[in-house]
Design a protein around this motif. Structure first.
Motif, PDB file in Angstrom:
ATOM      1  N   MET A   1       0.853  -1.174   0.000  1.00 38.68           N
ATOM      2  CA  MET A   1       0.000   0.000   0.000  1.00 38.68           C
ATOM      3  C   MET A   1       0.897   1.234   0.000  1.00 38.68           C
ATOM      4  SD  MET A   1      -2.539   1.433   3.005  1.00 38.68           S
ATOM      5  CE  MET A   1      -2.842  -0.179   3.574  1.00 38.68           C
ATOM      6  N   LYS A   2       0.635   2.161  -0.921  1.00 38.31           N
ATOM      7  CA  LYS A   2       1.404   3.392  -0.952  1.00 38.31           C
ATOM      8  C   LYS A   2       0.818   4.369   0.051  1.00 38.31           C
ATOM      9  CE  LYS A   2       3.314   3.383  -5.542  1.00 38.31           C
ATOM     10  NZ  LYS A   2       3.440   4.133  -6.785  1.00 38.31           N
ATOM     11  N   VAL A   3       1.678   4.992   0.837  1.00 39.09           N
ATOM     12  CA  VAL A   3       1.250   5.947   1.852  1.00 39.09           C
ATOM     13  C   VAL A   3       1.995   7.248   1.615  1.00 39.09           C
ATOM     14  CG1 VAL A   3       1.107   6.403   4.313  1.00 39.09           C
ATOM     15  CG2 VAL A   3       0.905   4.074   3.489  1.00 39.09           C
ATOM     16  N   LYS A   4       1.260   8.347   1.556  1.00 41.49           N
ATOM     17  CA  LYS A   4       1.888   9.655   1.404  1.00 41.49           C
ATOM     18  C   LYS A   4       2.681   9.977   2.663  1.00 41.49           C
ATOM     19  CE  LYS A   4       0.364  13.902  -0.742  1.00 41.49           C
ATOM     20  NZ  LYS A   4      -0.779  14.759  -0.957  1.00 41.49           N
ATOM     21  N   ALA A   5       3.756  10.719   2.512  1.00 42.39           N
ATOM     22  CA  ALA A   5       4.662  10.985   3.631  1.00 42.39           C
ATOM     23  C   ALA A   5       4.001  11.780   4.749  1.00 42.39           C
ATOM     24  CB  ALA A   5       5.892  11.718   3.121  1.00 42.39           C
ATOM     25  N   SER A   6       2.878  12.450   4.469  1.00 38.18           N
ATOM     26  CA  SER A   6       2.262  13.297   5.482  1.00 38.18           C
ATOM     27  C   SER A   6       1.579  12.492   6.587  1.00 38.18           C
ATOM     28  CB  SER A   6       1.251  14.237   4.837  1.00 38.18           C
ATOM     29  OG  SER A   6       0.241  13.491   4.214  1.00 38.18           O
ATOM     30  N   VAL A   7       1.214  11.235   6.318  1.00 37.58           N
ATOM     31  CA  VAL A   7       0.568  10.406   7.334  1.00 37.58           C
ATOM     32  C   VAL A   7       1.632   9.506   7.939  1.00 37.58           C
ATOM     33  CG1 VAL A   7      -1.151   8.622   7.758  1.00 37.58           C
ATOM     34  CG2 VAL A   7      -1.653  10.459   6.180  1.00 37.58           C
ATOM     35  N   LYS A   8       1.942   9.747   9.210  1.00 35.96           N
ATOM     36  CA  LYS A   8       2.983   8.967   9.864  1.00 35.96           C
ATOM     37  C   LYS A   8       2.390   8.173  11.024  1.00 35.96           C
ATOM     38  CE  LYS A   8       6.966  11.856   8.752  1.00 35.96           C
ATOM     39  NZ  LYS A   8       6.466  12.157   7.460  1.00 35.96           N
ATOM     40  N   ALA A   9       2.763   6.919  11.114  1.00 38.33           N
ATOM     41  CA  ALA A   9       2.269   6.060  12.189  1.00 38.33           C
ATOM     42  C   ALA A   9       3.470   5.484  12.932  1.00 38.33           C
ATOM     43  CB  ALA A   9       1.414   4.945  11.628  1.00 38.33           C
ATOM     44  N   ASP A  10       3.365   5.465  14.260  1.00 36.39           N
ATOM     45  CA  ASP A  10       4.415   4.905  15.097  1.00 36.39           C
ATOM     46  C   ASP A  10       3.849   3.679  15.808  1.00 36.39           C
ATOM     47  OD1 ASP A  10       6.566   4.384  16.652  1.00 36.39           O
ATOM     48  OD2 ASP A  10       6.573   6.289  17.734  1.00 36.39           O
ATOM     49  N   PRO A  11       4.120   2.470  15.290  1.00 40.60           N
ATOM     50  CA  PRO A  11       3.549   1.259  15.885  1.00 40.60           C
ATOM     51  C   PRO A  11       3.943   1.059  17.345  1.00 40.60           C
ATOM     52  CG  PRO A  11       4.539   0.779  13.760  1.00 40.60           C
ATOM     53  CD  PRO A  11       4.919   2.184  14.106  1.00 40.60           C
ATOM     54  N   SER A  12       5.099   1.588  17.770  1.00 42.34           N
ATOM     55  CA  SER A  12       5.513   1.404  19.154  1.00 42.34           C
ATOM     56  C   SER A  12       4.598   2.163  20.118  1.00 42.34           C
ATOM     57  CB  SER A  12       6.955   1.864  19.343  1.00 42.34           C
ATOM     58  OG  SER A  12       7.059   3.260  19.136  1.00 42.34           O
ATOM     59  N   LYS A  13       3.889   3.187  19.618  1.00 49.65           N
ATOM     60  CA  LYS A  13       2.944   3.933  20.452  1.00 49.65           C
ATOM     61  C   LYS A  13       1.516   3.446  20.247  1.00 49.65           C
ATOM     62  CE  LYS A  13       5.802   8.032  20.694  1.00 49.65           C
ATOM     63  NZ  LYS A  13       5.969   9.425  20.285  1.00 49.65           N
ATOM     64  N   GLY A  14       1.344   2.416  19.416  1.00 49.12           N
ATOM     65  CA  GLY A  14       0.028   1.810  19.239  1.00 49.12           C
ATOM     66  C   GLY A  14      -0.730   2.296  18.025  1.00 49.12           C
ATOM     67  N   ASP A  15      -0.063   3.023  17.111  1.00 47.31           N
ATOM     68  CA  ASP A  15      -0.744   3.522  15.911  1.00 47.31           C
ATOM     69  C   ASP A  15      -0.999   2.393  14.923  1.00 47.31           C
ATOM     70  OD1 ASP A  15      -0.581   6.020  16.980  1.00 47.31           O
ATOM     71  OD2 ASP A  15       1.102   6.670  15.756  1.00 47.31           O
ATOM     72  N   VAL A  16      -2.156   2.450  14.279  1.00 42.88           N
ATOM     73  CA  VAL A  16      -2.531   1.465  13.265  1.00 42.88           C
ATOM     74  C   VAL A  16      -3.020   2.220  12.034  1.00 42.88           C
ATOM     75  CG1 VAL A  16      -4.022  -0.490  12.734  1.00 42.88           C
ATOM     76  CG2 VAL A  16      -3.256  -0.132  15.071  1.00 42.88           C
ATOM     77  N   ILE A  17      -2.530   1.837  10.849  1.00 37.60           N
ATOM     78  CA  ILE A  17      -2.997   2.441   9.596  1.00 37.60           C
ATOM     79  C   ILE A  17      -4.180   1.621   9.094  1.00 37.60           C
ATOM     80  CG2 ILE A  17      -2.415   2.912   7.204  1.00 37.60           C
ATOM     81  CD1 ILE A  17       0.397   3.476   8.047  1.00 37.60           C
TER      82      ILE A  17
END
Length: 45
Positions: A1-17
């Motif tokens: 999946m292509k993701v634009k650079a403006s959306v950033k997720a940090d899995p270590s903090k619990g973020d899910v795309i």
């Protein structure tokens, strides 16, 4: 999946795309204030 650079997720903090209805969301159940949305195609009514 292509993701634009403006959306950033940090899995270590619990973020899910998540992809819903052509839009890209970053959601976090641990910290509900960490939300992001990337605009997708215009919705057809």
């Amino acid at each position: 999946m292509k993701v634009k650079a403006s959306v950033k997720a940090d899995p270590s903090k619990g973020d899910v795309i998540v992809k819903r209805k052509g839009r890209l969301y970053v959601i976090n159940k641990k910290d509900p204030n960490r939300k992001q949305r990337q605009k997708g195609p215009a919705r057809v009514k």
